[in-house]
Design a protein around this motif. Structure first.
Motif, PDB file in Angstrom:
ATOM      1  N   SER A   1      42.590  29.302  24.607  1.00  0.00           N
ATOM      2  CA  SER A   1      41.728  30.491  24.514  1.00  0.00           C
ATOM      3  C   SER A   1      41.395  30.885  23.082  1.00  0.00           C
ATOM      4  CB  SER A   1      42.363  31.676  25.240  1.00  0.00           C
ATOM      5  OG  SER A   1      42.554  31.375  26.600  1.00  0.00           O
ATOM      6  N   GLN A   2      41.438  29.922  22.170  1.00  0.00           N
ATOM      7  CA  GLN A   2      41.068  30.193  20.788  1.00  0.00           C
ATOM      8  C   GLN A   2      39.884  29.334  20.382  1.00  0.00           C
ATOM      9  OE1 GLN A   2      44.329  29.940  18.014  1.00  0.00           O
ATOM     10  NE2 GLN A   2      45.755  31.002  19.376  1.00  0.00           N
TER      11      GLN A   2
ATOM     12  N   GLN B   1      32.547  37.752  17.715  1.00  0.00           N
ATOM     13  CA  GLN B   1      32.219  37.974  19.128  1.00  0.00           C
ATOM     14  C   GLN B   1      33.120  39.118  19.583  1.00  0.00           C
ATOM     15  OE1 GLN B   1      32.227  33.335  19.911  1.00  0.00           O
ATOM     16  NE2 GLN B   1      31.477  34.410  21.723  1.00  0.00           N
ATOM     17  N   SER B   2      32.522  40.243  19.844  1.00  0.00           N
ATOM     18  CA  SER B   2      33.292  41.463  20.084  1.00  0.00           C
ATOM     19  C   SER B   2      33.750  41.629  21.528  1.00  0.00           C
ATOM     20  CB  SER B   2      32.466  42.686  19.672  1.00  0.00           C
ATOM     21  OG  SER B   2      31.261  42.716  20.405  1.00  0.00           O
ATOM     22  N   GLN B   3      33.322  40.724  22.391  1.00  0.00           N
ATOM     23  CA  GLN B   3      33.661  40.821  23.813  1.00  0.00           C
ATOM     24  C   GLN B   3      34.596  39.661  24.187  1.00  0.00           C
ATOM     25  OE1 GLN B   3      29.617  40.037  24.449  1.00  0.00           O
ATOM     26  NE2 GLN B   3      29.088  42.057  25.237  1.00  0.00           N
ATOM     27  N   PRO B   4      35.893  39.887  24.238  1.00  0.00           N
ATOM     28  CA  PRO B   4      36.796  38.786  24.614  1.00  0.00           C
ATOM     29  C   PRO B   4      36.549  38.295  26.035  1.00  0.00           C
ATOM     30  CG  PRO B   4      38.008  40.631  23.683  1.00  0.00           C
ATOM     31  CD  PRO B   4      36.603  41.103  23.903  1.00  0.00           C
ATOM     32  N   GLU B   5      36.176  39.224  26.922  1.00  0.00           N
ATOM     33  CA  GLU B   5      35.937  38.862  28.321  1.00  0.00           C
ATOM     34  C   GLU B   5      34.723  39.620  28.846  1.00  0.00           C
ATOM     35  OE1 GLU B   5      40.603  38.060  29.610  1.00  0.00           O
ATOM     36  OE2 GLU B   5      39.393  39.522  30.676  1.00  0.00           O
TER      37      GLU B   5
ATOM     38  N   MET C   1      34.240  29.587  28.776  1.00  0.00           N
ATOM     39  CA  MET C   1      34.384  30.225  27.479  1.00  0.00           C
ATOM     40  C   MET C   1      33.113  29.929  26.705  1.00  0.00           C
ATOM     41  SD  MET C   1      37.035  31.878  26.218  1.00  0.00           S
ATOM     42  CE  MET C   1      37.852  32.356  24.701  1.00  0.00           C
TER      43      MET C   1
ATOM     44  N   ALA D   1      35.415  33.895  18.010  1.00  0.00           N
ATOM     45  CA  ALA D   1      36.665  33.794  18.775  1.00  0.00           C
ATOM     46  C   ALA D   1      36.433  33.462  20.238  1.00  0.00           C
ATOM     47  CB  ALA D   1      37.446  35.096  18.663  1.00  0.00           C
TER      48      ALA D   1
ATOM     49  N   THR E   1      34.036  34.261  24.052  1.00  0.00           N
ATOM     50  CA  THR E   1      33.956  35.235  25.141  1.00  0.00           C
ATOM     51  C   THR E   1      34.172  34.492  26.446  1.00  0.00           C
ATOM     52  OG1 THR E   1      32.393  36.673  23.986  1.00  0.00           O
ATOM     53  CG2 THR E   1      32.468  36.847  26.386  1.00  0.00           C
ATOM     54  N   ARG E   2      35.141  34.940  27.214  1.00  0.00           N
ATOM     55  CA  ARG E   2      35.399  34.307  28.514  1.00  0.00           C
ATOM     56  C   ARG E   2      34.528  34.982  29.567  1.00  0.00           C
ATOM     57  NH1 ARG E   2      39.104  31.012  30.086  1.00  0.00           N
ATOM     58  NH2 ARG E   2      40.431  31.444  28.282  1.00  0.00           N
TER      59      ARG E   2
END
Lengths: 112, 113
Positions: free
Chosen positions: A40-41, B6-10, B89, B105, B107-108
């Motif tokens: 996840s990186q 990328q400010s939205q991880p998910e 991702m 980083a 976004t999922r």
């Protein structure tokens, strides 16, 4: 048709036992890259070749070495794998300054 | 140094709906390229779309389009008519001439049936 090929897709090695990952390309691109990607990186660049010109990232551990015997092939050698080296290793290629980077499917390395 | 954020991880989207993934970058260069890559679980990273900074027109590839705002240094990805196979991702990436690619980083994206 596969363009960037990585073998093996999965590799299991023992702590401290040297391991080599391979990458080949059918695109005749002059730039080849090795990335390390942990879960996840984002991919982290280890080094790249522009033709035979080798470029090492400053924070790439000395434990990691690379060889590019010809345009088509590039190898990643991990001399003494540690548990922290378990990751996906991605190979990528690019034709020139304006071109897109193409990735291989990756080799997932497990260190026991 | 160039950075990509990328400010939205998910993110999640309902099947057939539209979703927008955000990306901003920092650079002093004027000639560069921006990319969106998709990486499904345990699968290969593939290029979704690419934008040259000198082009004013936003790139489009079928259901995927970008909103490139050069002055704001923003490069968002819009996915229309989302499909289950879009779950992955997504990485935004930047590269200037002669330099290496910088990734965000990620976004999922989850697609709900």
């Amino acid at each position: 048709d596969a363009m960037v090929i990585q073998n093996p897709r999965y590799q299991v090695t023992q702590f401290g036992k040297p391991v080599t990952l391979s990458c080949s390309q059918t695109l005749n691109h002059n730039v080849m890259y090795w990335y390390q990607q942990k879960s996840s990186q984002a991919p982290k660049l280890l080094f790249h070749y522009y033709d035979k010109d080798f470029n090492n990232e400053a924070d790439t551990p000395d434990n990691f070495q690379s060889r590019r015997p010809n345009t088509s092939f590039c190898f990643l050698d991990i001399r003494s794998p540690g548990l922290g080296d378990a990751a996906m290793y991605l190979c990528a290629t690019r034709a020139g300054p304006q071109e897109t980077q193409y990735f291989g499917p990756g080799t997932r390395l497990l260190v026991l | 140094a160039q950075t990509v954020t990328q400010s939205q991880p998910e993110m999640s989207v309902q099947e057939a709906e539209t979703v927008t993934l955000s990306c901003t970058y920092d650079t002093s260069e004027s000639d560069y390229y921006l990319f969106w890559y998709k990486q499904p679980p345990s699968r290969q990273m593939i290029l979704v779309i690419r934008q040259e900074a000198y082009k004013q027109q936003n790139a489009t590839e079928n259901r995927f389009s970008v909103n490139f705002q050069k002055a704001a240094k923003s490069f968002s990805l819009k996915i229309s008519d989302s499909q289950l196979g879009d779950a992955a991702m997504y990485f935004c990436a930047y590269r200037s001439r002669g330099n290496d690619m910088r990734f965000g980083a990620g976004t999922r994206l989850t697609v709900k049936p």
